[in-house]
Design a protein around this motif. Structure first.
Motif, PDB file in Angstrom:
ATOM      1  N   TYR A  67       0.818  -1.212   0.000  1.00  0.00           N
ATOM      2  CA  TYR A  67       0.000   0.000   0.000  1.00  0.00           C
ATOM      3  C   TYR A  67       0.854   1.264   0.000  1.00  0.00           C
ATOM      4  O   TYR A  67       0.585   2.217  -0.742  1.00  0.00           O
ATOM      5  CB  TYR A  67      -0.940   0.005   1.205  1.00  0.00           C
ATOM      6  N   TRP A  68       1.894   1.292   0.818  1.00  0.00           N
ATOM      7  CA  TRP A  68       2.696   2.508   0.920  1.00  0.00           C
ATOM      8  C   TRP A  68       3.758   2.611  -0.171  1.00  0.00           C
ATOM      9  O   TRP A  68       4.071   3.710  -0.650  1.00  0.00           O
ATOM     10  CB  TRP A  68       3.382   2.582   2.283  1.00  0.00           C
ATOM     11  N   GLY A  70       4.200   0.104  -2.981  1.00  0.00           N
ATOM     12  CA  GLY A  70       3.958  -0.590  -4.241  1.00  0.00           C
ATOM     13  C   GLY A  70       4.618  -1.967  -4.233  1.00  0.00           C
ATOM     14  O   GLY A  70       5.084  -2.453  -3.203  1.00  0.00           O
ATOM     15  N   LEU A  74       0.446  -5.748  -5.756  1.00  0.00           N
ATOM     16  CA  LEU A  74      -0.592  -4.911  -6.372  1.00  0.00           C
ATOM     17  C   LEU A  74      -1.020  -5.444  -7.735  1.00  0.00           C
ATOM     18  O   LEU A  74      -2.095  -5.087  -8.223  1.00  0.00           O
ATOM     19  CB  LEU A  74      -0.109  -3.471  -6.509  1.00  0.00           C
ATOM     20  N   HIS A 102      -2.848   1.949  -3.863  1.00  0.00           N
ATOM     21  CA  HIS A 102      -1.597   2.567  -3.443  1.00  0.00           C
ATOM     22  C   HIS A 102      -1.904   3.925  -2.836  1.00  0.00           C
ATOM     23  O   HIS A 102      -2.764   4.657  -3.332  1.00  0.00           O
ATOM     24  CB  HIS A 102      -0.676   2.716  -4.653  1.00  0.00           C
ATOM     25  N   GLN A 209       6.142   5.140 -10.363  1.00  0.00           N
ATOM     26  CA  GLN A 209       4.711   5.274 -10.151  1.00  0.00           C
ATOM     27  C   GLN A 209       4.280   6.736 -10.184  1.00  0.00           C
ATOM     28  O   GLN A 209       3.234   7.077 -10.735  1.00  0.00           O
ATOM     29  CB  GLN A 209       4.315   4.624  -8.827  1.00  0.00           C
TER      30      GLN A 209
END
Length: 214
Positions: A67-68, A70, A74, A102, A209
């Motif tokens: 989540y924080w 990547g 995912l 994310h 990202q």
């Protein structure tokens, strides 16, 4: 609940909670993992990542890191299905058809700051987007609970948000969240706090990202 995952969650969730932007008010770092459900935005993504990966615990360290920061976890998330969840959970804020689980996706696509910036060119919006995203930098000096970090800032130029020049910024860190910090460490930052020491691969992934959202 994974102790390692809860600790990792606390490192990243403490800065906005300490500032009163999200999460339960007045919760100490050691308690944040146990109160993660109160972080409305983050918890929705953690649950979706865990479910997509067949992991029972939303605070599993792998889920929290995805989540924080990547990562490959995912790739298992159905972006269309997540978008449907977000349209319901954040009605009026998000109307997209595809989503990524994310934190920085939430910052740029769900929060209203990017659309506000495009309408008004507000310097405050640039600052919020820059500080709320998870960004990386290199530690230049450490003195007590303060550090100086060199990090590339976001800049609004000719109607376009882009990665601008490197800057030196004074940030905070807390030993209860991150036991050690040394000159030369590559770190992640959330608001004006150091969250974690990360690898070059983590750094490159976050930068790649970011280019996709700008």
């Amino acid at each position: 609940m994974s102790d390692a995952g809860a600790a990792l969650f606390a490192r990243y969730a403490f800065p906005p909670n300490e500032l009163g932007y999200c999460g339960p008010d007045g919760v100490a770092p050691a308690e944040l993992g146990r109160r993660a459900r109160d972080f409305e935005g983050a918890w929705a993504y953690l649950c979706f990542i865990a479910s997509s990966a067949g992991i029972a615990d939303p605070l599993d360290e792998r889920v929290v890191a995805a989540y924080w920061l990547g990562g490959t976890l995912l790739d298992r998330v159905d972006g269309d299905a997540l978008a449907a969840v977000l349209r319901s959970r954040f009605a009026g804020q998000y109307r997209g058809s595809r989503a990524m689980a994310h934190h920085s996706f939430h910052v740029f696509e769900v929060y209203p700051w990017l659309s506000l910036l495009r309408r008004t060119g507000s310097s405050h919006a640039v600052s919020v987007l820059d500080r709320c995203r998870i960004r990386t930098g290199t530690v230049f000096s450490v003195r007590g609970s303060r550090a100086v970090v060199h990090s590339p800032a976001l800049a609004w130029r000719d109607g376009t948000l882009a990665v601008g020049d490197f800057r030196s910024e004074q940030v905070r860190w807390e030993r209860s969240l991150l036991p050690e910090l040394t000159v030369g460490d590559r770190v992640t930052l959330h608001w004006d706090w150091v969250c974690d020491v990360v690898t070059q691969a983590d750094d490159a992934r976050l930068r790649d990202q970011l280019r996709g959202w700008l």
